[in-house]
Design a protein around this motif. Sequence first.
Motif, PDB file in Angstrom:
ATOM      1  N   VAL A 314       0.864  -1.177   0.000  1.00  0.00           N
ATOM      2  CA  VAL A 314       0.000   0.000   0.000  1.00  0.00           C
ATOM      3  C   VAL A 314       0.899   1.225   0.000  1.00  0.00           C
ATOM      4  N   THR A 315       0.791   2.041  -1.059  1.00  0.00           N
ATOM      5  CA  THR A 315       1.666   3.204  -1.203  1.00  0.00           C
ATOM      6  C   THR A 315       0.906   4.520  -1.297  1.00  0.00           C
ATOM      7  N   THR A 342      -4.946   2.695   6.268  1.00  0.00           N
ATOM      8  CA  THR A 342      -3.544   3.040   6.045  1.00  0.00           C
ATOM      9  C   THR A 342      -2.765   2.895   7.345  1.00  0.00           C
ATOM     10  N   LEU A 343      -1.462   2.851   7.231  1.00  0.00           N
ATOM     11  CA  LEU A 343      -0.627   2.655   8.415  1.00  0.00           C
ATOM     12  C   LEU A 343      -0.577   3.907   9.284  1.00  0.00           C
ATOM     13  N   LEU A 344      -0.508   5.079   8.652  1.00  0.00           N
ATOM     14  CA  LEU A 344      -0.318   6.324   9.396  1.00  0.00           C
ATOM     15  C   LEU A 344      -1.633   7.080   9.557  1.00  0.00           C
ATOM     16  N   ASP A 345      -1.812   7.721  10.701  1.00  0.00           N
ATOM     17  CA  ASP A 345      -2.987   8.558  10.906  1.00  0.00           C
ATOM     18  C   ASP A 345      -2.747   9.955  10.334  1.00  0.00           C
ATOM     19  N   LYS A 346      -3.654  10.863  10.551  1.00  0.00           N
ATOM     20  CA  LYS A 346      -3.546  12.209   9.978  1.00  0.00           C
ATOM     21  C   LYS A 346      -2.342  12.978  10.513  1.00  0.00           C
ATOM     22  N   ALA A 371      -2.564  -1.460   7.167  1.00  0.00           N
ATOM     23  CA  ALA A 371      -1.629  -1.989   6.179  1.00  0.00           C
ATOM     24  C   ALA A 371      -0.191  -1.850   6.672  1.00  0.00           C
ATOM     25  N   GLY A 372       0.625  -2.837   6.331  1.00  0.00           N
ATOM     26  CA  GLY A 372       2.020  -2.812   6.744  1.00  0.00           C
ATOM     27  C   GLY A 372       2.854  -1.853   5.916  1.00  0.00           C
ATOM     28  N   ILE A 379       0.669  -6.881   3.375  1.00  0.00           N
ATOM     29  CA  ILE A 379      -0.331  -5.844   3.636  1.00  0.00           C
ATOM     30  C   ILE A 379      -0.967  -6.092   4.996  1.00  0.00           C
ATOM     31  N   ILE A 380      -1.461  -7.303   5.226  1.00  0.00           N
ATOM     32  CA  ILE A 380      -1.797  -7.763   6.566  1.00  0.00           C
ATOM     33  C   ILE A 380      -1.186  -9.150   6.726  1.00  0.00           C
TER      34      ILE A 380
END
Length: 394
Positions: A314-315, A342-346, A371-372, A379-380
Motif C-alpha cells: 500500500v503506497t 492506512t498505516l499512518l494517521d492524519k 496496512a504494513g 499488507i496484513i
Amino acid sequence: MKKIVLTMFALTLIFSCKTNQENKERQQPDGERPTSSQLISEMDADKDGKLSMDEVKGPIANDFENIDSDSDNFISLEELDKAEKTRENRPPRQEESNADLSNEIETSAKVVPVNTNYFITENIIGEIQEKTVELNGIETLCYIIKTHSQATEHQMGPWCPRHISDGMEKAGIWFKDDKVYDVSGHFIANLDEFYSDDKWLLYREDGTIKVTETEEACLAAAKPEVDEDYHNYCVECLPEYFKDQVTTFVIPATPTYLKSVQNFGRGGIGIAFNGVNYDPPAPTHAILAAHTIAPLDDHGGHVNPHGGYHYHAVTGSTKEIVQNDTHAAIIGYAIDGFGIYTLLDKNGNKPNDLDECGGHFDDIRGYHYHAGEPGGNQIIKCLHGLPGYTEIKE
C-alpha cells in the motif's frame, strides 16, 4: 517428526467457504510452497549444495537435528525432500479442512458492517449481490463482488527498465529487508552486489535489460518453476494480458471476530475500493531462486497469470475514505469483512498496539487492520475474522 517441521513446508492456507450446494475443494494456484531445492538455493550462502546450522533460520533452524537424519551437521536436498514427503503423507490437520469455527466466535467484539458505497461503481462488474453462504460451518450473509482487478485511479506500471542507463522513472520498485528500492537501470546492473551473488546478470553486453516482452514469456517466467530460458530476466506481465479475467470476492457483509487467528494461502486476502485484489506476500523464494526479479509498480502492484493486476503493498495511490477523527483512512476490506486502513494517521503516527495480524480495536471502527510498511511484503499478516474467499475465472 515435530509438528513445527511439518508446518514449515505447508505455506499458510486459505479457509474456503462454500454454498450449501457447492462442496468441492477449491484449487489453489501454483507457488504456495517453496520446494526443497528453492529453500537450499535461497539459504545456501557458501553454495555447497547443503545447509549448515549457520545458514538456516526459522523453523528449519528450530528443528535442525531432526531434519539432519544422518547427523553430519548439514541438511541435504535428500533430507529436505524426506521431510517434505512426511508432510505430504500425514493425515490432514483440522485447520486444513473446512473446520467448523462456531466455537471461535467472540460475541462481545464490536463489528462494523461492510459499506459497499465505498467501492468505485464503474470498477464493479454488474451489481454487488447479497447471498447466504456457509463459511466454515456458519451460515453467513455475504457480499458477492466481481471485478476485472484493473486500477483506474492510477496508471498500472511501469515495472522493468529497458536499459541500464534508465532512471527510476522508467520502472517500479522492489523490496528487501523491509526497505523499498527503486528499480532503475543502475539497480538492475548491480543486483550481483545487492544480493551478494555473482550469478545475477539481467542485462546484455550492449546494456539492454532482458525483459519478458510477450504474454508467452510472461507465462513461462511468472510461475514457481521458471523456464530456464527466462532465468536472469526482469519479469513483466502486462494488465492487458489478463484484462478479461473475472475475480469474484465473497466477503461477509458483517464480519465475525474469531478468537483464533486464521491464516491465508495464495488466494486474495482482500479488496481495494477500486476492485483490485490485495494479495498475500509475493513468493520471493521462487522469484529469486531463478535470478529473476518481478518489480512492483510505484503503486505496489504487478501482474501474474493467476490473478491479473494485484497489490502487494500500500503506497497511497488508491481511493481512501478519510475518517472524521485523526484515525488513518480506510482503503479497502479484508476477505473476512474487516476494514483495512492506512498505516499512518492524519498526524503521521503509527498505531502501537497492533496484534499478530496487524489489527486492533477502537470504539468507532471496532476491529480493523492497518496496512504494513510498503517494504514488508505483507499488507496484513493473517485474519482474525471468519474468512470469505476469492475465485478467478479467465
